[in-house]
Design an enzyme around this catalytic site. Structure first.
Site, PDB file in Angstrom:
ATOM      1  N   SER A 139       2.491   2.174  -4.664  1.00 30.56           N
ATOM      2  CA  SER A 139       2.314   0.740  -4.390  1.00 30.56           C
ATOM      3  C   SER A 139       2.018  -0.031  -5.672  1.00 30.56           C
ATOM      4  O   SER A 139       2.465  -1.173  -5.844  1.00 30.56           O
ATOM      5  CB  SER A 139       1.201   0.528  -3.361  1.00 30.56           C
ATOM      6  OG  SER A 139      -0.003   1.160  -3.761  1.00 30.56           O
ATOM      7  N   HIS A 181       0.840  -1.207   0.000  1.00 27.53           N
ATOM      8  CA  HIS A 181       0.000   0.000   0.000  1.00 27.53           C
ATOM      9  C   HIS A 181       0.867   1.246   0.000  1.00 27.53           C
ATOM     10  O   HIS A 181       2.049   1.222   0.349  1.00 27.53           O
ATOM     11  CB  HIS A 181      -0.928   0.019   1.227  1.00 27.53           C
ATOM     12  CG  HIS A 181      -0.228   0.386   2.511  1.00 27.53           C
ATOM     13  ND1 HIS A 181      -0.119   1.693   2.961  1.00 27.53           N
ATOM     14  CD2 HIS A 181       0.401  -0.384   3.438  1.00 27.53           C
ATOM     15  CE1 HIS A 181       0.542   1.713   4.112  1.00 27.53           C
ATOM     16  NE2 HIS A 181       0.869   0.465   4.424  1.00 27.53           N
ATOM     17  N   CYS A 182       0.257   2.349  -0.408  1.00 25.18           N
ATOM     18  CA  CYS A 182       0.844   3.667  -0.221  1.00 25.18           C
ATOM     19  C   CYS A 182      -0.262   4.509   0.400  1.00 25.18           C
ATOM     20  O   CYS A 182      -0.956   4.026   1.296  1.00 25.18           O
ATOM     21  CB  CYS A 182       1.383   4.235  -1.536  1.00 25.18           C
ATOM     22  SG  CYS A 182       0.271   4.099  -2.952  1.00 25.18           S
ATOM     23  N   GLN A 183      -0.462   5.751  -0.029  1.00 29.31           N
ATOM     24  CA  GLN A 183      -1.567   6.527   0.529  1.00 29.31           C
ATOM     25  C   GLN A 183      -2.903   6.112  -0.077  1.00 29.31           C
ATOM     26  O   GLN A 183      -3.854   5.778   0.623  1.00 29.31           O
ATOM     27  CB  GLN A 183      -1.346   8.026   0.286  1.00 29.31           C
ATOM     28  CG  GLN A 183      -2.449   8.920   0.832  1.00 29.31           C
ATOM     29  CD  GLN A 183      -2.556   8.811   2.347  1.00 29.31           C
ATOM     30  OE1 GLN A 183      -1.611   9.101   3.065  1.00 29.31           O
ATOM     31  NE2 GLN A 183      -3.702   8.376   2.844  1.00 29.31           N
ATOM     32  N   CYS A 202      -0.574   9.584  -3.889  1.00 27.29           N
ATOM     33  CA  CYS A 202      -0.908   8.171  -3.780  1.00 27.29           C
ATOM     34  C   CYS A 202       0.332   7.321  -3.627  1.00 27.29           C
ATOM     35  O   CYS A 202       0.314   6.150  -3.832  1.00 27.29           O
ATOM     36  CB  CYS A 202      -1.708   7.724  -4.989  1.00 27.29           C
ATOM     37  SG  CYS A 202      -1.126   8.387  -6.545  1.00 27.29           S
TER      38      CYS A 202
END
Length: 367
Positions: free
Chosen positions: A265, A257-259, A367
């Protein structure tokens, strides 16, 4: 060229698998995308790059057909009673393209694995899956986990919408890329119920500011990169890939994941597919996008992935596989196309470099 290849129909293969499954090597010559959508249990996907195919000039080495050293060693030692080749639906091997994966694989096996009987599956995967669905593995519909979402949205996930709505990238749940690899947002990473329901055992946090919420419960890998055109995410590719493989080998599952689960991601997941499955960026991109439609790596990340593609698919042929991404940076080039994917960060290159893009550049939250 006449090749000593026998023919099996669906019933014949079913009988062979029931009697001597451990001594039967199934080589699926379809694309990575088709193989992951559904395949015969225990089969191995055969893939190689266009450059390797071109350089082979019709005589592919067995190391490209069966790259796994252990499997290839067993094959050459005569440990397999039979090797079965299949594609999507061909009725006869004679109809296969001479420079296609199926024909090249058959040629390599007949030259180098003479102690093993080679068969062609008549009707391919399509006929076998219709006749013996219980012996096939099909991926479920590529949708995220459907769990109730809370009405409150974490402060870190800026939606640009009303305060009572959930942004698109946080809706649903993590999506399955492969059986051991999932992709999603920071919000999903904060939902232990979602992670546990999927059997997640480790997380890759591709951000510099998203917290690791459950360090006592899961194994974490942090990749502290920003989502901008200056960030060097490619320097983390091999480390991230090795981490994912280590979790997979231990029987675990990784959530990346990222934001927002859109750019950083997604880039890591694309790099993983490209290196471990030896597929081109466009094929990996389409594969992931069908599972999480909102992915959109930024312009720089796409360039780094293209450079990675040239390294992955032709490690010894860099002169033939120069990265198209470099065309954007070379003011003297006449190249007209770089890639055809949407990207998430607006870029302002000089010297009319925007003319190289065929797809519009869209903007999204970090993101």
């Amino acid at each position: 060229m006449v090749m000593e290849v026998g023919i099996l129909d669906a019933g014949g293969l079913r009988a062979l698998l029931r009697e001597r499954a451990a001594q039967c090597l199934l080589l699926d010559c379809r694309s990575f995308f088709a193989f992951n959508a559904g395949h015969i249990v225990g089969s191995v996907n055969v893939r190689f790059s266009t450059i390797v195919r071109r350089r082979a000039k019709g005589a592919m080495g067995l190391e490209h057909i069966v790259p796994n050293t252990e499997l290839r060693g067993r094959l050459l030692a005569g440990a397999y009673h039979a090797v079965v080749l299949l594609d999507e639906r061909s009725a006869a091997l004679d109809g296969a393209k001479r420079d296609g994966t199926l024909a090249l694989a058959a040629g390599a096996l007949c030259r180098e694995a003479r102690s093993t009987q080679v068969f062609f599956l008549q009707g391919g995967y399509e006929a076998f899956s219709a006749s013996c669905p219980e012996l096939c593995s099909k991926q479920s519909t590529p949708m995220g986990l459907s769990l109730p979402l809370s009405t409150s949205v974490p402060d870190s996930a800026e939606s640009g919408c009303s305060s009572c709505s959930t942004p698109l990238y946080d809706q649903g749940g993590p999506v399955e890329i492969l059986s051991f690899l999932y992709l999603g947002s920071a919000y999903h990473a904060s939902r232990k119920d979602m992670l546990d329901a999927l059997g997640i055992t480790a997380l890759i946090n591709v951000s510099a500011n998203c917290p690791n919420h459950f360090e006592g419960h899961y194994q974490y890998k942090s990749i502290p990169v920003e989502d901008n055109h200056k960030a060097d995410i490619s320097s983390w590719f091999n480390e991230a890939i090795d981490f994912i493989d280590s979790i997979k080998d231990a029987g675990g599952r990784v959530f990346v994941h990222c934001q927002a689960g859109i750019s950083r991601s997604a880039t890591i997941c694309l790099a993983y597919l490209m290196r471990t499955n030896r597929v081109k960026l466009d094929e990996a991109f389409e594969f992931v996008k069908q599972r999480r439609s909102i992915i959109s790596p930024n312009f720089s990340f796409m360039g780094q992935l293209l450079q990675f593609e040239s390294q992955v698919l032709a490690p010894h042929c860099s002169a033939e596989a120069g990265s198209p991404a470099m065309a954007v940076l070379d003011r003297g080039t006449s190249t007209t196309t770089v890639f055809n994917f949407p990207v998430s960060i607006p870029v302002h290159p000089t010297n009319s470099a925007l003319n190289y893009l065929q797809s519009p550049i869209t903007t999204s939250p970090s993101c």
